[in-house]
Every structure is written in structure tokens, then in C-alpha cells.
Design a protein around this motif. Sequence first.
Motif, PDB file in Angstrom:
ATOM      1  N   SER A 194       0.834  -1.109   0.376  1.00  0.00           N
ATOM      2  CA  SER A 194       0.167  -0.230   0.130  1.00  0.00           C
ATOM      3  C   SER A 194       0.977   1.062   0.247  1.00  0.00           C
ATOM      4  CB  SER A 194      -0.782   0.364   1.051  1.00  0.00           C
ATOM      5  OG  SER A 194      -1.251  -1.091   1.132  1.00  0.00           O
ATOM      6  N   PRO A 195       0.580   2.113  -0.237  1.00  0.00           N
ATOM      7  CA  PRO A 195       0.882   3.513  -0.279  1.00  0.00           C
ATOM      8  C   PRO A 195       0.832   4.181   0.880  1.00  0.00           C
ATOM      9  CG  PRO A 195      -1.092   3.947  -0.692  1.00  0.00           C
ATOM     10  CD  PRO A 195      -0.728   2.429  -0.704  1.00  0.00           C
ATOM     11  N   SER A 196       2.155   4.956   1.134  1.00  0.00           N
ATOM     12  CA  SER A 196       2.090   5.886   2.685  1.00  0.00           C
ATOM     13  C   SER A 196       1.190   6.391   2.929  1.00  0.00           C
ATOM     14  CB  SER A 196       3.453   6.331   2.375  1.00  0.00           C
ATOM     15  OG  SER A 196       2.693   7.204   1.768  1.00  0.00           O
ATOM     16  N   VAL A 197       0.758   5.818   4.005  1.00  0.00           N
ATOM     17  CA  VAL A 197      -0.914   7.110   4.690  1.00  0.00           C
ATOM     18  C   VAL A 197      -0.138   7.964   5.537  1.00  0.00           C
ATOM     19  CG1 VAL A 197      -2.201   4.918   4.205  1.00  0.00           C
ATOM     20  CG2 VAL A 197      -1.144   5.532   6.171  1.00  0.00           C
ATOM     21  N   TYR A 198       0.959   8.494   6.350  1.00  0.00           N
ATOM     22  CA  TYR A 198       0.954   8.906   7.063  1.00  0.00           C
ATOM     23  C   TYR A 198       1.589  10.212   6.946  1.00  0.00           C
ATOM     24  CZ  TYR A 198      -1.018   5.807  10.614  1.00  0.00           C
ATOM     25  OH  TYR A 198      -3.003   4.835  11.630  1.00  0.00           O
ATOM     26  N   GLY A 199       1.909  11.536   7.621  1.00  0.00           N
ATOM     27  CA  GLY A 199       2.842  11.761   7.470  1.00  0.00           C
ATOM     28  C   GLY A 199       3.143  13.006   5.964  1.00  0.00           C
ATOM     29  N   GLY A 200       2.050  13.509   5.187  1.00  0.00           N
ATOM     30  CA  GLY A 200       1.040  13.969   4.173  1.00  0.00           C
ATOM     31  C   GLY A 200       0.572  13.488   3.607  1.00  0.00           C
ATOM     32  N   PRO A 201       0.263  13.807   2.273  1.00  0.00           N
ATOM     33  CA  PRO A 201      -0.536  12.983   0.784  1.00  0.00           C
ATOM     34  C   PRO A 201      -0.285  11.392   0.769  1.00  0.00           C
ATOM     35  CG  PRO A 201       0.273  14.789  -0.275  1.00  0.00           C
ATOM     36  CD  PRO A 201       1.285  14.856   1.422  1.00  0.00           C
ATOM     37  N   MET A 202      -0.971  10.377   0.614  1.00  0.00           N
ATOM     38  CA  MET A 202      -0.184   9.343  -0.046  1.00  0.00           C
ATOM     39  C   MET A 202       0.006   9.187  -1.128  1.00  0.00           C
ATOM     40  SD  MET A 202      -4.701   7.867   0.265  1.00  0.00           S
ATOM     41  CE  MET A 202      -3.917   5.919   0.889  1.00  0.00           C
ATOM     42  N   ALA A 203       1.251   7.712  -0.161  1.00  0.00           N
ATOM     43  CA  ALA A 203       2.416   8.835  -2.191  1.00  0.00           C
ATOM     44  C   ALA A 203       3.152   7.012  -2.407  1.00  0.00           C
ATOM     45  CB  ALA A 203       3.488   9.232  -1.442  1.00  0.00           C
ATOM     46  N   TYR A 204       3.742   6.872  -3.438  1.00  0.00           N
ATOM     47  CA  TYR A 204       4.114   5.204  -4.423  1.00  0.00           C
ATOM     48  C   TYR A 204       6.065   5.913  -4.813  1.00  0.00           C
ATOM     49  CZ  TYR A 204       0.825   1.546  -4.182  1.00  0.00           C
ATOM     50  OH  TYR A 204      -0.037   1.198  -3.916  1.00  0.00           O
ATOM     51  N   THR A 205       6.445   5.744  -4.077  1.00  0.00           N
ATOM     52  CA  THR A 205       7.823   5.800  -4.748  1.00  0.00           C
ATOM     53  C   THR A 205       8.071   5.109  -5.721  1.00  0.00           C
ATOM     54  OG1 THR A 205       9.265   4.888  -2.964  1.00  0.00           O
ATOM     55  CG2 THR A 205       8.834   7.636  -2.908  1.00  0.00           C
ATOM     56  N   THR A 206       8.980   5.069  -7.238  1.00  0.00           N
ATOM     57  CA  THR A 206       8.271   3.640  -7.774  1.00  0.00           C
ATOM     58  C   THR A 206       9.612   3.074  -7.286  1.00  0.00           C
ATOM     59  OG1 THR A 206      10.167   5.931  -9.109  1.00  0.00           O
ATOM     60  CG2 THR A 206       8.757   5.399  -9.890  1.00  0.00           C
ATOM     61  N   GLY A 207      11.050   3.525  -7.269  1.00  0.00           N
ATOM     62  CA  GLY A 207      12.273   2.788  -6.507  1.00  0.00           C
ATOM     63  C   GLY A 207      11.958   1.928  -5.414  1.00  0.00           C
ATOM     64  N   LYS A 208      11.055   1.968  -4.227  1.00  0.00           N
ATOM     65  CA  LYS A 208      10.726   1.120  -3.303  1.00  0.00           C
ATOM     66  C   LYS A 208       9.253   0.163  -3.646  1.00  0.00           C
ATOM     67  CE  LYS A 208      11.664   3.882   0.188  1.00  0.00           C
ATOM     68  NZ  LYS A 208      11.134   4.707   1.672  1.00  0.00           N
ATOM     69  N   PHE A 209       8.255   0.967  -4.760  1.00  0.00           N
ATOM     70  CA  PHE A 209       7.559  -0.307  -5.090  1.00  0.00           C
ATOM     71  C   PHE A 209       7.397  -1.591  -6.022  1.00  0.00           C
ATOM     72  CE2 PHE A 209       3.890  -0.995  -8.367  1.00  0.00           C
ATOM     73  CZ  PHE A 209       2.704  -0.949  -6.977  1.00  0.00           C
TER      74      PHE A 209
END
Length: 288
Positions: free
Chosen positions: A188-203
Amino acid sequence: MSEFERISEHIYVMHAEQEADRPLLAAVVGRSRTLLIDGGNSSAHAQTFRDYLEREGVRRPDMMVLTHHHWDHSFGLAEWSLPAIAQRQTAEILRGYAGLDWNEAALDGLIAEGKMSERTRSDMHVEYKGDLTKIRVEEPNIVFERFIDVDLGGLTCEIRYVGGDHASDSCVVFVKEEGTLFLGDALSPSVYGGPMAYTTGKFLALLDTIFAYGANVLVESHGRPVTREEFYHDVRRYEQLARQVLRHGRDRSAIERDLRVDLGLNAEAELPQDLQEAIEYFMNGLEK
Ligand SMILES: [Zn+2]
């Protein structure tokens, strides 16, 4: 309504619930030990699963593993009060939470620090019926760094730290003999500390790790268990998206254009809703 299922000879689950955002809980039952995967978001959640396991005559849980520290997976641990296995960061964060006096002010502080969100508050209010002072947090007591194997008697659970965007402490649990992989919320994307986000490298790195297991059944905590074919079919679209983001960066129209080609859609077709949201998350990840 809670829903239960024996998804294989050795694995019993309580499915995820929309209300209060309860994640799926699982019991993996070997000849000599039962391991729980995640503790639930409250005493009530934990009790409901425990009642089910007792009705089924399942061997009592001996220990638990936490997939990551988020409250909906970990706060039920206090109700079970079992030996609990967790990644080092998970244990450290929960030690901090265990030392807090839980109430609205404590939650305000965590939201201000970007460790929880207003969504957490509304889910907690549903789960704890408006009274956050009922929250009890226990810290895990078996801590590992990268991986740990648990022998349940004829059944091995390989627990591995994977990290990722959702939570830096995410782990997966592979029930080796059954070929079942529990992903927690790792994808899942990040949910805390700002808008929900994905980074290509980690994903993309996480997908490589997951694919390497060659699992037959994959279980995400807030979804339904799926077969390998269903999982690959679904996640492949996200993989294609991540690669287009790598290629085009912030050029959203180029990403959408080439993704339509990847998906075999015509140039005017609207992209599926989940992918449109995912594009938003990847764009947020580029801001980071
Ligand atoms: Zn989570």
C-alpha cells in the motif's frame, strides 16, 4: 459482520472489515505450535477472532508476529498477551506507544508529528466507541532485524523484513509448506505524514521480492486472499504504471498515454479508477 474462513488445511483467517478498517487476522496451525499473524486493532477485535478459533477447536495461539506497527495491526496484542515477534523498528515504535497515556490529546500529538492521521482518529472512534482511554498497547518481546524463521511443527513461517512506502518496518510472512504469502500492508502507499504516496524505487523493489517467493496464494491485510494468477494480473498494471513514471517523471499526460498502450486501451479510454488514484500517489512520491 465478522467473516471467518479456513483458507487451507493449516490457516484460519478473520477477514478484513470496512468498518473501523479492521485488517485480516490469521492463525497458522502446525503440529506443535500456533502462530498468529497480527493482533488486531483492539481487545474487541482480538476477542472476536479468539472466540472463532475456540469454536473451531484450533490449538491455542502460542505466539504472534506483527507485520508492522500500525495501530490496526498491533493494538490487539495487549488482549492476547502472547510472546510477540516484531522487527526492531516495530518494537521501538510500540514501546513508545505503550508508554503513552491514551486520549485525544495524545492522538493530537501523534497526528501533528505525522505518525497518525485524522482517518486514524475516525476509525479509532468507531473501534473504541469514542473512548480512546480504553486503548492499551503492549510492546513485542522477540525482536529481529532482517529475518526470522518460526517452526510450528511440520510447518515453517519465514518472516522477512521488506520495508516499503507504506511503513518503513513492513514485514511479510511466508508459510513455506503451503506456499501462502502474507503481505501485511507492504504494497500500500504511505498513509501518514503527508498525502498518500508511492515511490517507484521502493515499489518495484518490493514487487521483485514478492515475485521471487512464487507463492500460490497471496494475502493483503485489507483485501481478500488471491491466487497467484489473480495477484499477478492485478499487480502487473501497477508495475507497468511504475515503469512509466520512471520513464516520464512528472509528465502525467505521457504516463497516461503510454499506460493506455500497455493496457491495450484506446487513446480516448478512461483509465480505471484505481490506476488514476495510483498515478496521484506516484506523483506525490516524486515530490518527496
Ligand atoms: Zn498499515
